[in-house]
Design a protein around this motif. Structure first.
Motif, PDB file in Angstrom:
ATOM      1  N   GLU A 280      32.053  36.933 -46.760  1.00  0.00           N
ATOM      2  CA  GLU A 280      30.945  37.030 -45.815  1.00  0.00           C
ATOM      3  C   GLU A 280      29.621  36.710 -46.494  1.00  0.00           C
ATOM      4  O   GLU A 280      28.769  36.025 -45.918  1.00  0.00           O
ATOM      5  N   GLN A 281      29.459  37.199 -47.723  1.00  0.00           N
ATOM      6  CA  GLN A 281      28.234  36.925 -48.472  1.00  0.00           C
ATOM      7  C   GLN A 281      28.124  35.438 -48.788  1.00  0.00           C
ATOM      8  O   GLN A 281      27.051  34.834 -48.638  1.00  0.00           O
ATOM      9  N   ALA A 282      29.234  34.832 -49.231  1.00  0.00           N
ATOM     10  CA  ALA A 282      29.228  33.408 -49.552  1.00  0.00           C
ATOM     11  C   ALA A 282      28.962  32.567 -48.306  1.00  0.00           C
ATOM     12  O   ALA A 282      28.214  31.583 -48.343  1.00  0.00           O
ATOM     13  N   ASN A 283      29.578  32.961 -47.174  1.00  0.00           N
ATOM     14  CA  ASN A 283      29.380  32.225 -45.926  1.00  0.00           C
ATOM     15  C   ASN A 283      27.940  32.315 -45.446  1.00  0.00           C
ATOM     16  O   ASN A 283      27.383  31.343 -44.908  1.00  0.00           O
ATOM     17  N   GLU A 284      27.317  33.488 -45.627  1.00  0.00           N
ATOM     18  CA  GLU A 284      25.926  33.655 -45.230  1.00  0.00           C
ATOM     19  C   GLU A 284      25.020  32.769 -46.097  1.00  0.00           C
ATOM     20  O   GLU A 284      24.083  32.143 -45.588  1.00  0.00           O
ATOM     21  N   GLN A 285      25.320  32.707 -47.387  1.00  0.00           N
ATOM     22  CA  GLN A 285      24.541  31.839 -48.274  1.00  0.00           C
ATOM     23  C   GLN A 285      24.725  30.373 -47.899  1.00  0.00           C
ATOM     24  O   GLN A 285      23.759  29.594 -47.919  1.00  0.00           O
ATOM     25  N   ASP A 286      25.954  30.007 -47.536  1.00  0.00           N
ATOM     26  CA  ASP A 286      26.226  28.625 -47.105  1.00  0.00           C
ATOM     27  C   ASP A 286      25.449  28.295 -45.833  1.00  0.00           C
ATOM     28  O   ASP A 286      24.908  27.190 -45.689  1.00  0.00           O
ATOM     29  N   ARG A 287      25.404  29.263 -44.914  1.00  0.00           N
ATOM     30  CA  ARG A 287      24.684  29.038 -43.659  1.00  0.00           C
ATOM     31  C   ARG A 287      23.186  28.887 -43.920  1.00  0.00           C
ATOM     32  O   ARG A 287      22.527  28.025 -43.325  1.00  0.00           O
ATOM     33  N   GLU A 288      22.647  29.716 -44.812  1.00  0.00           N
ATOM     34  CA  GLU A 288      21.222  29.615 -45.164  1.00  0.00           C
ATOM     35  C   GLU A 288      20.923  28.250 -45.781  1.00  0.00           C
ATOM     36  O   GLU A 288      19.935  27.594 -45.414  1.00  0.00           O
ATOM     37  N   SER A 289      21.767  27.838 -46.723  1.00  0.00           N
ATOM     38  CA  SER A 289      21.558  26.540 -47.377  1.00  0.00           C
ATOM     39  C   SER A 289      21.635  25.398 -46.374  1.00  0.00           C
ATOM     40  O   SER A 289      20.817  24.471 -46.402  1.00  0.00           O
ATOM     41  N   THR A 350      17.547  14.285 -58.960  1.00  0.00           N
ATOM     42  CA  THR A 350      17.963  14.344 -57.554  1.00  0.00           C
ATOM     43  C   THR A 350      17.899  15.768 -57.031  1.00  0.00           C
ATOM     44  O   THR A 350      17.371  16.031 -55.944  1.00  0.00           O
ATOM     45  N   ASP A 351      18.431  16.707 -57.824  1.00  0.00           N
ATOM     46  CA  ASP A 351      18.399  18.114 -57.414  1.00  0.00           C
ATOM     47  C   ASP A 351      16.970  18.633 -57.405  1.00  0.00           C
ATOM     48  O   ASP A 351      16.597  19.438 -56.537  1.00  0.00           O
ATOM     49  N   ALA A 352      16.147  18.174 -58.360  1.00  0.00           N
ATOM     50  CA  ALA A 352      14.747  18.607 -58.407  1.00  0.00           C
ATOM     51  C   ALA A 352      13.995  18.148 -57.171  1.00  0.00           C
ATOM     52  O   ALA A 352      13.223  18.913 -56.572  1.00  0.00           O
ATOM     53  N   GLU A 353      14.222  16.910 -56.760  1.00  0.00           N
ATOM     54  CA  GLU A 353      13.549  16.395 -55.557  1.00  0.00           C
ATOM     55  C   GLU A 353      13.972  17.183 -54.320  1.00  0.00           C
ATOM     56  O   GLU A 353      13.153  17.498 -53.454  1.00  0.00           O
ATOM     57  N   ARG A 354      15.266  17.514 -54.246  1.00  0.00           N
ATOM     58  CA  ARG A 354      15.748  18.300 -53.105  1.00  0.00           C
ATOM     59  C   ARG A 354      15.083  19.666 -53.079  1.00  0.00           C
ATOM     60  O   ARG A 354      14.663  20.146 -52.022  1.00  0.00           O
ATOM     61  N   ARG A 355      14.980  20.309 -54.236  1.00  0.00           N
ATOM     62  CA  ARG A 355      14.349  21.630 -54.298  1.00  0.00           C
ATOM     63  C   ARG A 355      12.891  21.575 -53.858  1.00  0.00           C
ATOM     64  O   ARG A 355      12.424  22.437 -53.102  1.00  0.00           O
ATOM     65  N   VAL A 356      12.153  20.566 -54.360  1.00  0.00           N
ATOM     66  CA  VAL A 356      10.740  20.439 -54.000  1.00  0.00           C
ATOM     67  C   VAL A 356      10.589  20.189 -52.510  1.00  0.00           C
ATOM     68  O   VAL A 356       9.740  20.795 -51.849  1.00  0.00           O
ATOM     69  N   ARG A 357      11.412  19.289 -51.956  1.00  0.00           N
ATOM     70  CA  ARG A 357      11.343  18.990 -50.522  1.00  0.00           C
ATOM     71  C   ARG A 357      11.605  20.252 -49.700  1.00  0.00           C
ATOM     72  O   ARG A 357      10.867  20.565 -48.766  1.00  0.00           O
ATOM     73  N   ASN A 358      12.664  20.980 -50.044  1.00  0.00           N
ATOM     74  CA  ASN A 358      13.003  22.199 -49.298  1.00  0.00           C
ATOM     75  C   ASN A 358      11.865  23.212 -49.355  1.00  0.00           C
ATOM     76  O   ASN A 358      11.523  23.842 -48.350  1.00  0.00           O
ATOM     77  N   ASP A 359      11.273  23.365 -50.537  1.00  0.00           N
ATOM     78  CA  ASP A 359      10.196  24.342 -50.696  1.00  0.00           C
ATOM     79  C   ASP A 359       8.974  23.950 -49.870  1.00  0.00           C
ATOM     80  O   ASP A 359       8.351  24.802 -49.231  1.00  0.00           O
ATOM     81  N   LEU A 360       8.637  22.666 -49.868  1.00  0.00           N
ATOM     82  CA  LEU A 360       7.487  22.196 -49.091  1.00  0.00           C
ATOM     83  C   LEU A 360       7.718  22.389 -47.594  1.00  0.00           C
ATOM     84  O   LEU A 360       6.808  22.798 -46.860  1.00  0.00           O
ATOM     85  N   VAL A 361       8.938  22.104 -47.157  1.00  0.00           N
ATOM     86  CA  VAL A 361       9.250  22.246 -45.723  1.00  0.00           C
ATOM     87  C   VAL A 361       9.231  23.718 -45.316  1.00  0.00           C
ATOM     88  O   VAL A 361       8.694  24.074 -44.266  1.00  0.00           O
TER      89      VAL A 361
END
Length: 433
Positions: A280-289, A350-361
């Motif tokens: 349940e915890q893993a699924n909740e984290q997956d849903r958040e992501s 690639t992962d860094a760009e994704r993190r920055v984009r997510n944080d800005l949004v």
């Protein structure tokens, strides 16, 4: 001091700053005190040279660079505060005027946070994974516990099988030449674990105690050592001992030995409960992501390269710290993998760009929805940290302030509340079988 700014590109502004002559005079005074302590003029002790004598010998211009070094950082920070500009990189500064009796005029080209054009972020469909635990998963967990609590028995007869621990000497060579790391004595190898070069363990299976054998393998093309990639190698192997796992019976006694329960059935029920909570915890984290990724994909934002580079640097620092915790430094890792820092950092972009984009949004959504962290929530987080590290709240506040992390408490709380908002306003859809 006067500070104005104008936008010149999508993520760049020019900050125009004018500092009055009085502040310039003060900076020159401070610069003189600094250099006078080191000036060597015959007839005067160091630090006792009169200002007029110093300027007559060296010229007032000799103080300009030190005065600029004093005044520029102070003026730049103050200008940022006045204009509420949030830079994401070091400025490109051009000094337009500086001199005794004059105003100090400079302009700074500043890269700023990009504007985010939000797309759809409410009502996003995300998969709700099943959290029920199957009998097969419970059996697999019991099998894992069996393996952990197994007794190793040394065989006097018979041959090695998958799952056995083979105690071996090995001596490897390529074209008859030994290579670094290719030799060991009395090494314990679990057969079937896949921890050695492909094909090695399979050839040890079937060997008997005391047997010697040449094991022929080929190093993978993606092997970490450049010198060994794709090379054929021969290992001279001697099998000293075979240790076989004697698995305990799955019964009430086993449950008593490895848990707080008296019966195997009670233990299985507890395993099911823990596995379900974990799922349940893993699924909740997956849903958040998933909901964050969808909201970010629907938004439009042009990310400055400086922000991605800064995030890569943070990720690389975290990576080196994790290596230290494992007893390895970055130089050892780079030597082992045959890479350099530039290559590792490039792999992180690639992962860094994704993190920055997510944080800005997420930051833009928080602003659009007026999501903030209350003083009570911030204090609650400080209380939690104080309890975790067994320090007073005031000590925690001082520590966080000293390393610049106090503001991150509020930021992290806002991010969490924004993610919760997205999840609450999303639509769960069943997982397709």
């Amino acid at each position: 001091m006067k500070a104005t700014w104008e936008k010149i590109e999508k993520n760049k502004v020019v900050l125009n700053v004018e500092v009055d002559a009085e502040q310039v005079a003060s900076a020159l005074d401070r610069a003189f005190k600094k250099v006078a302590s080191k000036a060597n003029i015959p007839g005067f002790r160091k630090g006792k040279v009169p200002r007029q004598i110093f300027e007559a010998k060296f010229g007032v211009e000799s103080l300009y660079q030190d005065a600029v070094d004093i005044l520029l950082p102070e003026s730049y920070v103050k200008a940022l505060d006045e204009t509420e500009i949030k830079p994401v990189d070091r400025p490109d500064v051009e000094i337009e005027q500086f001199g005794k009796g004059q105003a100090f005029v400079f302009k700074a080209t500043v890269t700023v946070k990009p504007e985010v054009q939000l797309g759809e972020y409410k009502g996003l469909e995300v998969v709700q994974k099943e959290s029920a635990v199957s009998e097969e998963e419970i059996a697999e967990e019991l099998k894992r516990l069996q393996q952990r609590h197994a007794e190793l028995v040394v065989l006097e007869e018979g041959t090695a099988e998958n799952g056995d621990i083979a105690v071996i000497d090995f001596d490897g060579s390529v074209d008859g030449v030994p290579f670094e790391g290719g030799k060991a004595e009395k090494h314990s190898l679990e057969l079937g674990s896949g921890s050695f070069i492909p094909g090695f363990e399979e050839q040890v299976v079937g060997m008997a105690k005391g047997e010697e054998k040449d094991v022929n393998v080929t190093f993978p093309e993606e092997y970490h050592s450049e010198e060994l990639k794709g090379k054929a190698a021969v290992f001279k192997v001697v099998l000293h001992d075979i240790k076989r796992k004697n698995l305990p019976e799955l019964d009430d006694e086993f449950a008593k030995d490895v848990s707080e329960f008296d019966t195997l059935e009670e233990f299985k029920q507890d395993i099911q409960k823990r596995l379900q909570e974990r799922k349940e915890q893993a699924n909740e984290q997956d849903r958040e992501s998933a909901v964050v990724e969808k909201a970010a994909a629907n938004a439009e934002v042009e990310i400055p390269d400086a922000m991605i580079t800064s995030e890569v640097d943070r990720m690389f620092e975290d990576f080196t710290n994790r290596l230290k915790m494992q007893g390895m430094d970055i130089d050892m890792y780079l030597k082992f993998t045959g890479q350099d820092q530039a290559t590792v950092k490039q792999q992180m972009r690639t992962d860094a760009e994704r993190r920055v984009r997510n944080d800005l949004v997420l930051e833009a959504i928080a602003k659009a929805e007026s999501i903030s962290a209350t003083e009570e929530e911030i204090n609650g987080e400080l209380d939690r940290l104080a309890s975790q590290y067994q320090r007073s709240v005031e000590e925690i506040r001082v520590i966080l302030s000293a390393n610049g992390s106090l503001d991150s408490i509020e930021h992290d709380l806002i991010v969490k509340k924004t993610v919760d908002f997205l999840v609450e306003n999303s639509k769960a859809v069943a997982e397709v079988a």
